[in-house]
Design a protein around this motif. Structure first.
Motif, PDB file in Angstrom:
ATOM      1  N   GLN A 229       0.827  -1.209   0.000  1.00 33.49           N
ATOM      2  CA  GLN A 229       0.000   0.000   0.000  1.00 33.49           C
ATOM      3  C   GLN A 229       0.859   1.256   0.000  1.00 33.49           C
ATOM      4  O   GLN A 229       0.528   2.248  -0.662  1.00 33.49           O
ATOM      5  CB  GLN A 229      -0.949  -0.010   1.208  1.00 33.49           C
TER       6      GLN A 229
ATOM      7  N   ASP B 119      -3.946   3.080  -2.524  1.00 27.41           N
ATOM      8  CA  ASP B 119      -5.104   2.436  -1.909  1.00 27.41           C
ATOM      9  C   ASP B 119      -5.725   1.322  -2.736  1.00 27.41           C
ATOM     10  O   ASP B 119      -6.678   0.676  -2.292  1.00 27.41           O
ATOM     11  CB  ASP B 119      -6.187   3.476  -1.588  1.00 27.41           C
TER      12      ASP B 119
ATOM     13  N   ASP C 298      -8.698   1.466   1.011  1.00 28.93           N
ATOM     14  CA  ASP C 298      -9.361   2.700   1.416  1.00 28.93           C
ATOM     15  C   ASP C 298     -10.696   2.368   2.069  1.00 28.93           C
ATOM     16  O   ASP C 298     -11.637   1.942   1.389  1.00 28.93           O
ATOM     17  CB  ASP C 298      -9.600   3.600   0.203  1.00 28.93           C
TER      18      ASP C 298
ATOM     19  N   HIS D 106     -13.160   4.136   2.995  1.00 31.30           N
ATOM     20  CA  HIS D 106     -14.318   4.868   2.479  1.00 31.30           C
ATOM     21  C   HIS D 106     -14.882   4.229   1.210  1.00 31.30           C
ATOM     22  O   HIS D 106     -16.002   4.554   0.801  1.00 31.30           O
ATOM     23  CB  HIS D 106     -13.950   6.323   2.209  1.00 31.30           C
ATOM     24  N   THR D 107     -14.117   3.333   0.599  1.00 32.46           N
ATOM     25  CA  THR D 107     -14.586   2.650  -0.615  1.00 32.46           C
ATOM     26  C   THR D 107     -15.250   1.320  -0.293  1.00 32.46           C
ATOM     27  O   THR D 107     -15.901   0.725  -1.149  1.00 32.46           O
ATOM     28  CB  THR D 107     -13.402   2.428  -1.583  1.00 32.46           C
TER      29      THR D 107
ATOM     30  N   MET E  45     -13.482   4.698  -6.693  1.00 39.83           N
ATOM     31  CA  MET E  45     -12.959   4.877  -5.347  1.00 39.83           C
ATOM     32  C   MET E  45     -13.572   6.120  -4.700  1.00 39.83           C
ATOM     33  O   MET E  45     -14.156   6.976  -5.380  1.00 39.83           O
ATOM     34  CB  MET E  45     -11.436   5.012  -5.400  1.00 39.83           C
TER      35      MET E  45
ATOM     36  N   ASP F 171     -12.178   8.647  -3.595  1.00 38.66           N
ATOM     37  CA  ASP F 171     -11.546   9.904  -4.030  1.00 38.66           C
ATOM     38  C   ASP F 171     -11.952  10.303  -5.446  1.00 38.66           C
ATOM     39  O   ASP F 171     -11.442  11.289  -5.994  1.00 38.66           O
ATOM     40  CB  ASP F 171     -10.024   9.803  -3.926  1.00 38.66           C
TER      41      ASP F 171
ATOM     42  N   ALA G 160      -6.286  -2.188   6.892  1.00 35.98           N
ATOM     43  CA  ALA G 160      -6.929  -0.982   6.363  1.00 35.98           C
ATOM     44  C   ALA G 160      -7.679  -0.195   7.431  1.00 35.98           C
ATOM     45  O   ALA G 160      -7.762   1.040   7.349  1.00 35.98           O
ATOM     46  CB  ALA G 160      -7.895  -1.371   5.240  1.00 35.98           C
TER      47      ALA G 160
ATOM     48  N   ASN H 109      -4.971   1.033  11.634  1.00 37.47           N
ATOM     49  CA  ASN H 109      -4.627   2.266  10.932  1.00 37.47           C
ATOM     50  C   ASN H 109      -4.437   3.376  11.965  1.00 37.47           C
ATOM     51  O   ASN H 109      -5.393   3.761  12.649  1.00 37.47           O
ATOM     52  CB  ASN H 109      -5.746   2.625   9.954  1.00 37.47           C
TER      53      ASN H 109
ATOM     54  N   LYS I 274     -11.541   9.132   8.919  1.00 32.14           N
ATOM     55  CA  LYS I 274     -10.303   9.037   8.140  1.00 32.14           C
ATOM     56  C   LYS I 274     -10.350  10.132   7.083  1.00 32.14           C
ATOM     57  O   LYS I 274     -11.367  10.304   6.413  1.00 32.14           O
ATOM     58  CB  LYS I 274     -10.153   7.664   7.488  1.00 32.14           C
ATOM     59  N   ASN I 275      -9.254  10.862   6.973  1.00 35.64           N
ATOM     60  CA  ASN I 275      -9.190  12.010   6.061  1.00 35.64           C
ATOM     61  C   ASN I 275     -10.302  13.019   6.352  1.00 35.64           C
ATOM     62  O   ASN I 275     -10.850  13.647   5.435  1.00 35.64           O
ATOM     63  CB  ASN I 275      -9.280  11.549   4.594  1.00 35.64           C
TER      64      ASN I 275
END
Length: 503
Positions: free
Chosen positions: A56, A61, A77, A79-80, A373, A375, A394, A398, A425-426
């Motif tokens: 990674q 990701d 990732d 969020h995906t 994804m 993003d 993941a 993390n 996250k982010n």
């Protein structure tokens, strides 16, 4: 006539196993390693967490790796994950892999109708009011396992010593097996004598189960050698004899979950032989992970005295508020998990699962498809490849999501006011912040019962026993890496602890 020489045959084989595969412009980064066909297989098997972390960092990701002739798309990732887990089985399917594992281990090929029966029946019996009924039966059997045997005259008040893994696993196995699969008909009116007989009948079963479960990863992947194949076949035959439908249904107090499952399987044409094989599958699914999970939560609590004290005080307070207390004249606790509030215990259980659960979430790519994804970037996945999520890397460890990710913090998941924490996250809130039971439609249907078992085990140990590690300076054991990807991690070795009844 011209005939192709051996060098052309070699080129044909290399082409078949994908040695000449190139990355297309929209596909994820491709990393085949340096060994033909095997690719990264050795590193992935030996140290999956470290391998995936390094990949990674190198690729981002999403990336594709070659492992033993198979191309696997790794998505890191969180969020995906929601997008992946809600994708239709026409695009991303779990059943093919699951069916192969079931056949390799348990010897039969379930159908889609069998899967639907398990899902609907588990939803009916392993949550809500019916789960409360099963929990009550589980509590009574745990009382029998822990209190009647420990309350004998020669043991009362004296310290006992055992391996913490063996003690935890055996206790959960015996109580759960008796609660689910029933007890032999009573042969006398003496409760203690009947309890002893029930536990003796479980003893041999537990020892055989340990041997069988030891081989599970190799069985699942079809990697057993001839000697181990013979050993596992002998174990299967032992279980098939003990789990004959007519034997199981001759017992008392079988769980309604089990009864309805077998009856519905028979209604859709499952033979008696397959029903017995199915019962072995249910036995493994209900027993293989909860015992090791019970070990880890007791181990973490014993290694962190402040956590042990806080959880114990919370449990005792919650019980007092319902008018219950463990007393010297005998246990008077009747735990109903839906009526007592234990946010610290809940958090400690979730923290244990965060650290100990190492399952892969696996899907097969059924057609060429685009994956968007979180993003906004899109990647094309090839039909015939596979997709893998490893939540332990993941999500669970993390550091952006969980500061000091490898340290046990019993209150990590609870706010000071008792409400559940949210995780980000982010800067974006995570829908999936732990995934100890998988995700989507393939999430473990028995997860609520498993959590209930862990909580009841901890409650009984904290309220009825004093306990301590034999060597308080001893570090907790590392995990057994050979089981990576197959549920709750097992410790590489056991640790000793002491315990005695408080009354």
């Amino acid at each position: 006539r011209w005939y192709p020489g051996p060098e052309w045959a070699t080129l044909g084989v290399l082409h078949t196993i994908g040695a000449f595969r190139k990355r297309s412009p929209k596909e994820p980064p491709l990393d085949k390693g340096f060994i033909p066909w095997l690719g990264h297989g050795i590193n992935f098997k030996k140290k999956p967490s470290i391998f995936l972390e390094e990949m990674q960092k190198k690729h981002g990701d999403i990336f594709t790796v070659l492992i033993a002739g198979i191309y696997i798309n790794i998505v890191g990732d969180p969020h995906t994950f929601e997008q992946i887990l809600k994708e239709s089985k026409e695009k991303l399917d779990f059943n093919g892999f699951a069916l192969q594992v079931v056949f390799n281990v348990f010897g039969f090929q379930p159908t889609y109708s069998h899967h639907k029966i398990v899902q609907s029946n588990s939803k009916k019996h392993l949550r809500g009011k019916n789960l409360a009924v099963l929990n009550k039966a589980m509590w009574k059997k745990m009382e029998m396992v822990l209190l009647r045997t420990q309350g004998s005259a020669e043991r009362k008040g004296s310290w006992q010593q055992d391996g913490l893994l063996r003690f935890s696993y055996k206790t959960i196995f015996q109580a759960s097996f008796l609660a689910l699969f029933g007890t032999e008909p009573e042969k006398s009116s003496e409760g203690n004598e009947n309890a002893t007989n029930h536990l003796m009948q479980c003893e041999e079963f537990y020892e055989a189960f340990q041997k069988f479960d030891h081989f599970f990863p190799e069985m699942a992947l079809g990697m057993l050698g001839p000697v181990d194949k013979a050993k596992t076949q002998k174990l299967k035959e032992y279980f098939w004899d003990q789990l004959l439908v007519e034997k199981v249904f001759s017992k008392d107090n079988i769980s309604n979950w089990l009864v309805e499952l077998v009856q519905q399987m028979a209604d859709v044409g499952m033979t008696e032989k397959m029903q017995t094989q199915f019962l072995l599958l249910l036995l493994w699914a209900s027993q293989a992970n909860t015992g090791p999970a019970a070990f880890w939560i007791l181990a973490y609590l014993l290694k962190h005295p402040e956590a042990l004290k806080a959880v114990k005080e919370e449990v005792e307070k919650a019980l007092r508020e319902t008018g219950q207390e463990a007393k010297s004249e005998g246990p008077s606790i009747d735990v109903s998990l839906d009526t007592i509030k234990t946010p610290l215990l809940d958090s400690a259980v979730e923290e244990t699962l965060r650290l100990a659960a190492g399952s892969f979430v696996f899907r097969s790519v059924m057609q060429d498809m685009d994956l968007k994804m979180a993003d906004g970037k899109e990647y094309t996945l090839r039909k015939g490849d596979h997709l893998l999520i490893f939540p332990f890397v993941a999500l669970h460890t993390n550091p952006e999501i969980y500061p000091d990710p490898f340290i046990f913090k019993y209150d990590r998941f609870v706010n000071p006011d008792g409400t559940k924490k949210e995780f980000y996250k982010n800067g974006k809130k995570l829908k999936y912040y732990t995934m100890p039971f998988g995700g989507g439609t393939t999430m473990c249907p028995g997860r609520f019962f498993a959590i209930s078992e862990m909580k009841m085990f901890v409650i009984m140990m904290l309220t009825c026993f004093e306990m301590e590690l034999v060597n308080v300076e001893e570090e907790l054991p590392p995990v057994d890496k050979s089981r990576a990807g197959f549920g709750i991690a097992h410790p590489a070795h056991d640790i000793q602890f002491r315990y005695r009844l408080r009354f």
